[in-house]
Design a protein around this motif. Structure first.
Motif, PDB file in Angstrom:
ATOM      1  N   GLN A 359       0.809  -1.219   0.000  1.00  8.25           N
ATOM      2  CA  GLN A 359       0.000   0.000   0.000  1.00  8.25           C
ATOM      3  C   GLN A 359       0.846   1.274   0.000  1.00  8.25           C
ATOM      4  N   ASN A 362       0.321   3.365  -2.935  1.00  9.87           N
ATOM      5  CA  ASN A 362      -0.904   4.147  -3.087  1.00  9.87           C
ATOM      6  C   ASN A 362      -0.584   5.611  -3.377  1.00  9.87           C
ATOM      7  N   THR A 363      -1.610   6.340  -3.746  1.00  9.53           N
ATOM      8  CA  THR A 363      -1.474   7.787  -3.923  1.00  9.53           C
ATOM      9  C   THR A 363      -1.666   8.465  -2.569  1.00  9.53           C
ATOM     10  N   ASP A 653      -6.887   2.305  -1.879  1.00  5.92           N
ATOM     11  CA  ASP A 653      -6.132   3.462  -2.355  1.00  5.92           C
ATOM     12  C   ASP A 653      -6.922   4.758  -2.161  1.00  5.92           C
TER      13      ASP A 653
END
Length: 673
Positions: A359, A362-363, A653
């Protein structure tokens, strides 16, 4: 010719009997390693030294030992029971002996080594350690330093390995010419039967049982046998912890609430402030000080040792007198890589370090990324080699436009270059913090910078010129704390002379805590006590001790509140400037237990139920108030909402505010101070 009686180690059952005896020998090694682990870390477990409680911990240890022993000795078991007579030779059984001794020597060394590492993490080492240190090139000298300091463990390991070699049981073999074809077939059938019989037992040992409803045990199952999360390390063994975390999915979304909207009504990590704060944009300077636990700071421990405790930080004590601090302040993890996302992004460590999980792709952003869009000059400083601890990658990911490390310091002719390298991790704190100050004076305001120090770290050495100034005292690291405190004092002395000083918000915290010599800092929650110090030279933030709770993940929303940032952002913490002190909280994770601090209590929640609840003023956590505290149900509801929000956003996300997402309401501006 007179026939000699056949002993058990000469019969067709010989390999099986030898196998059982040798596996018992392996169990003995794990027991000795657990006893060593207990004595090496006696101060953390002394509360458990009642016979009944120790028996339960060691029984739980047996459950995990048999799993680890079966996993690691699977090849050996198959080799010993392989159903062919051709293997019954002296050479083959010598090979089996080598396999057994090498494998179990490795697991023994791993267990003994982890007893030394435990005080830094308060848990058994998992596979995340390989990612954590993959960028380091100085581990060799750190390893040898620890080896010399813990020489007695080297002797213990050597003695146990020698005993294992001597006590290993080898079945006796018969010359093939004295064994008939019928006997060979019978032998093969018996070995096949024994192998078939032992296989389900081995599977059950690995899984933790043979019942149809039993799931494979994981490290979190250790909580069944303990009363405190810290004790899980005594129940577990390191080979098991490593094996059970290989390639495992870290985050799973629980279903405490039927919908995310329902969870969001209880807790939302999305914040938005609606008030401006000053027309001039203030600079932000964040000092993340290696291992700088709250325990070492005299000004934050006025009641310790009957009010006579002085601590090791006279310079930080002076800073605290001019700063906002908090009676109960915590870090959100036990490793450096936990501190970075907590302090700079508002993301705590749950289960495993966030930056080592999938993760992490992720953004998301952090303080630097947010302020970069507001016209801030952003830079991250770390005295170690570029890439050390993965900080360069993390800094870029979270929005820092510039990064300065050991190589950059060495190339600056104004400073001492590599002559200031400590020989282990990076540039000594004193010169590097001066470099940090000098570089900020070259930046256009407003700027947001963060520095991560290195000197108060194992192997705990200080420059030669200070060895008589800061001699050995107390714990091995106390001299390093004094040295780093001196470096911080000189940094602020230099910063006060700069034109940007009075227009700057300073935040000082640690990445995590470290070695402890006071019982109240060796408890489950005491091991997370870090300083949160907010210093505003302009005086707009009133100094003093606030009677509330603070944590690293509060730093992001608090700084953005001070700056008057009015766009939505994510943080699992709260704004310490506007949130009433009775509503502030802290959350962290230790050995399968979520610890939630609020309303004057510490709630310990295992993901399904509350295991314990303690009053915050019960400093040694001796009195479990489960079922007696009226706030327990509310605390359970809140921590469930935090966990569900965290897991949902990780898996899906959603670490950035969504366009139509409901924004967490905030108090009005008149509640600021």
């Amino acid at each position: 010719m007179k026939k000699r009686p056949i002993g058990i180690l000469q019969s067709p059952l010989a390999p099986f009997v030898a196998l059982l005896l040798n596996l018992l020998l392996a169990f003995g090694l794990y027991i000795v390693a657990r006893i060593e682990f207990l004595f090496e870390n006696y101060n953390y477990f002394c509360a458990v030294l009642s016979p009944a409680r120790l028996w339960r911990l060691f029984y739980g240890g047996y459950m995990f030992d048999r799993s680890a022993i079966t996993y690691t000795n699977a090849l050996y078991i198959v080799m010993m029971l392989f159903p062919l007579w051709l293997k019954e030779t002296r050479l083959y059984h010598q090979l089996c002996k080598w396999v057994f001794v090498v494998v179990n020597s490795a697991t023994l060394i791993i267990n003994l080594s982890d007893s030394v590492y435990f005080p830094y993490t308060l848990r058994r080492t998992t596979t995340s350690v390989f990612s954590e240190f993959k960028n380091e090139n100085n581990l060799g000298d750190v390893f040898w330093g620890e080896l010399l300091e813990h020489w007695y463990l080297v002797l213990l390991a050597a003695g146990l390995i020698f005993l294992m070699w001597k006590l290993y049981v080898t079945p006796q073999t018969k010359a093939s010419q004295y064994v008939s074809a019928k006997q060979r077939i019978a032998y093969g059938g018996l070995q096949l039967l024994l192998l078939a019989a032992i296989t389900p037992l081995g599977v059950g040992a690995c899984r933790g049982g043979l019942g149809s409803g039993i799931r494979p045990i994981t490290i979190s199952n250790a909580n069944e046998y303990v009363e405190r999360p810290t004790e899980c390390a005594l129940v577990l063994n390191t080979p098991f912890a490593l094996i059970r975390t290989i390639g495992k999915s870290v985050f799973v979304v629980p279903e405490y609430f039927k919908t995310q909207e329902e969870a969001e009504k209880v807790f939302s990590p999305i914040h938005q402030f609606t008030f401006p704060f000053g027309s001039e944009k203030k600079n932000v300077v964040v000092l993340i000080v290696e291992s700088f636990g709250r325990e070492y700071i005299g000004a934050l421990n006025e009641d310790l040792e009957g009010g006579h405790y002085k601590g090791y930080t006279p310079n930080v004590d002076k800073l605290i007198a001019q700063s906002a601090t908090y009676r109960y302040s915590y870090c959100n993890g036990r490793k450096s890589i936990d501190g970075m996302p907590s302090v700079l992004c508002g993301i705590p460590m749950f289960i495993e370090p966030f930056v080592l999980s999938p993760q992490s792709m992720n953004t998301y952003t952090g303080m630097a990324g947010i302020l970069d869009k507001e016209g801030y000059h952003t830079a991250f400083f770390h005295g170690a080699n570029r890439g050390s601890m993965g900080f360069l990658a993390f800094a870029k990911k979270t929005g820092f436009k510039e990064y300065y490390g050991r190589e950059d310091y060495a190339s600056d002719p104004r400073f001492g270059g590599d002559a200031d390298f400590d020989g282990h991790w990076g540039i000594w704190d004193e010169p590097f913090l001066q470099y940090y100050c000098a570089k900020m004076s070259e930046m256009k305001q407003p700027f947001m910078t963060a520095v991560f120090t290195v000197s108060s770290h194992t192997p705990y050495v200080i420059p030669d010129k200070y060895k008589k100034v800061y001699p050995e005292e107390g714990l091995i690291m106390h001299k390093c704390i004094r040295y780093t405190d001196m470096a911080i004092g000189k940094f602020f002395a230099s910063a006060r002379k700069q034109p940007w000083f009075k227009n700057t918000i300073f935040v000082l915290t640690s990445d995590h805590t470290n070695l402890s010599d006071h019982a109240q800092y060796q408890t489950d929650i005491g091991g997370f006590c870090s300083p949160i110090i907010i210093y505003d030279p302009s005086g707009e933030i009133e100094p003093g001790m606030r009677d509330g709770i603070a944590q690293q993940i509060d730093i992001l929303p608090t700084v953005l509140s001070i700056l008057g940032y009015d766009k939505p952002f994510l943080s699992f913490g709260c704004d310490l400037m506007t949130t009433p002190m009775e509503e502030t909280y802290a959350v962290n994770y230790l050995n399968g237990i979520y610890q939630y601090v609020k309303y004057g209590y510490v709630l310990q929640f295992d993901g399904k139920q509350t295991k314990a609840i303690y009053a915050l003023d019960d400093l040694l956590m001796k009195h479990n108030l489960k079922g007696k505290a009226k706030q327990q149900a509310q605390m359970e509801r809140e921590v469930k909402a935090i966990i569900q929000q965290y897991m949902y956003r990780m898996v899906n996300d959603r670490l950035m505010p969504q366009p139509k997402e409901k924004i967490l309401s905030v108090l009005s501006q008149n509640l600021r101070r």
